[in-house]
Design an enzyme around this catalytic site. Sequence first.
Site, PDB file in Angstrom:
ATOM      1  N   CYS A  41       2.461 -14.837   0.096  1.00 29.94           N
ATOM      2  CA  CYS A  41       1.198 -15.379   0.567  1.00 29.94           C
ATOM      3  C   CYS A  41       1.492 -16.009   1.910  1.00 29.94           C
ATOM      4  CB  CYS A  41       0.709 -16.442  -0.398  1.00 29.94           C
ATOM      5  SG  CYS A  41       0.583 -15.840  -2.096  1.00 29.94           S
ATOM      6  N   TRP A  76      -1.750 -13.290  -1.931  1.00 30.36           N
ATOM      7  CA  TRP A  76      -1.496 -11.979  -2.523  1.00 30.36           C
ATOM      8  C   TRP A  76      -1.194 -12.267  -3.997  1.00 30.36           C
ATOM      9  CZ3 TRP A  76       2.598  -9.419  -5.011  1.00 30.36           C
ATOM     10  CH2 TRP A  76       2.428  -8.035  -5.155  1.00 30.36           C
ATOM     11  N   ASN A  92       3.710 -20.342  -1.731  1.00 29.70           N
ATOM     12  CA  ASN A  92       4.111 -18.945  -1.571  1.00 29.70           C
ATOM     13  C   ASN A  92       5.369 -18.760  -2.403  1.00 29.70           C
ATOM     14  OD1 ASN A  92       4.740 -16.353  -0.652  1.00 29.70           O
ATOM     15  ND2 ASN A  92       5.873 -17.147   1.101  1.00 29.70           N
ATOM     16  N   GLY A  93       5.339 -17.842  -3.366  1.00 35.73           N
ATOM     17  CA  GLY A  93       6.510 -17.627  -4.219  1.00 35.73           C
ATOM     18  C   GLY A  93       6.083 -17.485  -5.659  1.00 35.73           C
ATOM     19  N   GLU A 123       9.188   9.301   4.642  1.00 36.46           N
ATOM     20  CA  GLU A 123       8.465   8.281   5.409  1.00 36.46           C
ATOM     21  C   GLU A 123       7.028   8.735   5.712  1.00 36.46           C
ATOM     22  OE1 GLU A 123       8.715   5.308   5.978  1.00 36.46           O
ATOM     23  OE2 GLU A 123       7.607   4.856   7.780  1.00 36.46           O
ATOM     24  N   LYS A 175       3.685   6.737   4.460  1.00 36.60           N
ATOM     25  CA  LYS A 175       2.654   6.273   5.402  1.00 36.60           C
ATOM     26  C   LYS A 175       1.281   6.724   4.959  1.00 36.60           C
ATOM     27  CE  LYS A 175       4.268   3.914   6.969  1.00 36.60           C
ATOM     28  NZ  LYS A 175       5.578   3.387   7.044  1.00 36.60           N
ATOM     29  N   HIS A 209      12.430  24.113  -6.879  1.00 37.97           N
ATOM     30  CA  HIS A 209      12.894  23.598  -8.179  1.00 37.97           C
ATOM     31  C   HIS A 209      11.797  22.816  -8.887  1.00 37.97           C
ATOM     32  CE1 HIS A 209      16.963  24.920  -7.338  1.00 37.97           C
ATOM     33  NE2 HIS A 209      16.813  24.428  -6.115  1.00 37.97           N
ATOM     34  N   LYS A 214       2.285  -7.308   3.807  1.00 43.09           N
ATOM     35  CA  LYS A 214       3.322  -6.922   4.751  1.00 43.09           C
ATOM     36  C   LYS A 214       4.717  -7.346   4.284  1.00 43.09           C
ATOM     37  CE  LYS A 214       4.737  -5.426   8.815  1.00 43.09           C
ATOM     38  NZ  LYS A 214       4.878  -3.964   8.887  1.00 43.09           N
TER      39      LYS A 214
HETATM   40  O1  M6R Z   1      10.178  -6.201   5.735  1.00 44.29           O
HETATM   41  P1  M6R Z   1      10.922  -5.082   5.062  1.00 44.29           P
HETATM   42  O2  M6R Z   1      11.375  -4.046   5.985  1.00 44.29           O
HETATM   43  O3  M6R Z   1      12.054  -5.606   4.199  1.00 44.29           O
HETATM   44  O4  M6R Z   1       9.860  -4.455   4.079  1.00 44.29           O
HETATM   45  C1  M6R Z   1      10.197  -3.410   3.217  1.00 44.29           C
HETATM   46  C2  M6R Z   1       8.975  -2.721   2.663  1.00 44.29           C
HETATM   47  O5  M6R Z   1       8.175  -3.639   1.960  1.00 44.29           O
HETATM   48  C3  M6R Z   1       8.128  -2.080   3.760  1.00 44.29           C
HETATM   49  O6  M6R Z   1       8.868  -1.187   4.534  1.00 44.29           O
HETATM   50  C4  M6R Z   1       6.921  -1.343   3.148  1.00 44.29           C
HETATM   51  O7  M6R Z   1       7.355  -0.242   2.417  1.00 44.29           O
HETATM   52  C5  M6R Z   1       5.943  -0.926   4.246  1.00 44.29           C
HETATM   53  N1  M6R Z   1       4.603  -1.219   3.832  1.00 44.29           N
HETATM   54  C6  M6R Z   1       6.008   0.523   4.582  1.00 44.29           C
HETATM   55  O8  M6R Z   1       5.102   0.877   5.560  1.00 44.29           O
END
Ligand code: M6R
Length: 610
Positions: free
Chosen positions: A2, A73, A99-100, A483, A487, A506, A605
């Site tokens: 959060c 969150w 937060n936690g 990746e 995305k 496979h 994030k």
């Molecule tokens: O801050 P970090 O790189 O440790 O975060 C890891 C993942 O949470 C982060 O890459 C997540 O998968 C992204 N939303 C991908 O776009």
Amino acid sequence: MCGIVGYIGYRDAYPILIDGLKRLEYRGYDSAGVALMNGQLELFKKKGKVADLEAHVGSRPHPVRIGMGHTRWATHGEPNDINAHPHVSASGTFALIHNGIIENYAVLRQRLQNHGYSFQSDTDTEVLVQLIDFFYQEGQVTAEEAVRMALSEVVGAYGIIVMCQDEPDQLIVARKSSPIVIGLAEGEYIVASDATPIVAYTKDVIYLNDGEMAILTTEEYTIKTIENVIQQPLLQRIELELEELEKGGYDHFMLKEIMEQPRSIAESLRGRINPETGQVVLGGLVDVQEELRAANRIIFVACGTSWHAGLLAEYLFEEFARVPVEVEYASEFRYRNPIIQKGDVVIAISQSGETADTLAAVEMAKERGALVLGVVNGVGSSIARATHAGVYIHAGPEIGVASTKAFTSQVTVLTLMAGYIGQLKGTLVPGMAEAIAALQAVPDKVAQILDSNALLMDVSARFKSATNFLYLGRGYHFPVALEGALKLKEISYIHAEGYPAAEMKHGPIALIDENMPVVFIATRDESYEKIVSNLQEVVTREGRVIAIVSEGDTTIPELADYVIEVPQTHPAIMPLLTVIPLQLLSYHIAVMRDCNVDQPRNLAKSVTVE
Ligand code: M6R
């Protein structure tokens, strides 16, 4: 995960808190709330975004000088008004934002209920504010002492701010495994989960260490341990500019961050390749050169996109530094009793530097005697501070939840690290010097690819209603396929999977029909002919093919429905180019589907909880 922000000073706290919450919203956007000290505690909370909270509060005629705010969150308890923070103790004496996760909340809750406490919310956080209240009422102690007593009973992670009705001129702050930054300005302090709400007011900060508390009044601040030992804090200056936190004319942070990549990659490279010798120079690793020279094995730990960068690093390090590599999901690594031997080097990759699982993996690897390095974007973040040494990627703030420029900067830095370790070990194979040299031209080549934005919009319009996607690549492009799929799924909610192209037959080939878009990353390298065969297998089964190809390719355009060209460079460097169209494809599809690109549902994030 959060966002928390607190203010104490001479200005009106409310607009500062709202502005701070908007900057922290990337950390969670299920609900938001503020507590203001206006003679007595005033509380506003609302399910939804910070804008919903603002509408709920309406216009406020009376300025207040002290307050705190939270953007959530949800972990324990669904997102609703009641579960929103701040939480207030039953007596109304304390308000708290958190937060936690309080792991032993159930036991504590039962204990408090036995003492007659009743609970309004389903959250773990409410237990903490009631526990503080309990010690305060029972023990004839100060608010600070009550907070300290409560924290000594708590198991879990927390970054908290506490306000007390009876001691209205202070904020009490504490942290364990959840970041807290305190901004120090003349006559005012701003506390937050990261520096983004602070930078408009001051660049002088203190990063609170684990197990520390801060007591802030308008006159002074005091840092001490939770055991009440006064600490001498390290004052630091942050390098962040306010403009870096704005959208800069783009509709979304994600698009801005995609478009920024020529610059962010250049920043990751700056000063790290000796122009005369072509050798890699990594100042952050100088102190651990001997250990790196003696390294027998490298273990990458990371999550999400950062894990994909780690997987790419496996290819790079094994090819160019000839050192064995393992790549681990941090969440799995930390719980499966891994074997760490003498000569093992653990490298944690994290954009935020705050991901709970990656941080825990770092701590575990340190306990087991490994040299632990960080490849991190968040300057001064928990992982950057917990590791023995490391290399910042210098991508600048990444605010869109979908990671884009951090990925390309991570890969850039990891390529440099492969070269650096190869140099130290004397294991550099032919080709690495060319790869390192090729890195320097990447920013210009990325800029060239970004010019194909209009074509990617066309492709996106064609496939925006698809319900599934497959992404296929071989070698260096297998992690890129993963990746690209991540995305797409995280921002457009389309199911997507990445596979090594040769694995298709496979199993996944059973999915191919005229409704299945398949994205091939098929640039010129030693497996080109093989991937063309895989592509033909899809075409034969009427799959729709979008292909990322090398400039000038004449074979694949004959087979694929859509072709996006990227300039050719050294094969090991190609992922830095091929990932760009995949980022734009997912961005445009998400926009066309009316998805909230920067704040996708259920995500945040920084994942600072397990
Ligand atoms: O801050 P970090 O790189 O440790 O975060 C890891 C993942 O949470 C982060 O890459 C997540 O998968 C992204 N939303 C991908 O776009």
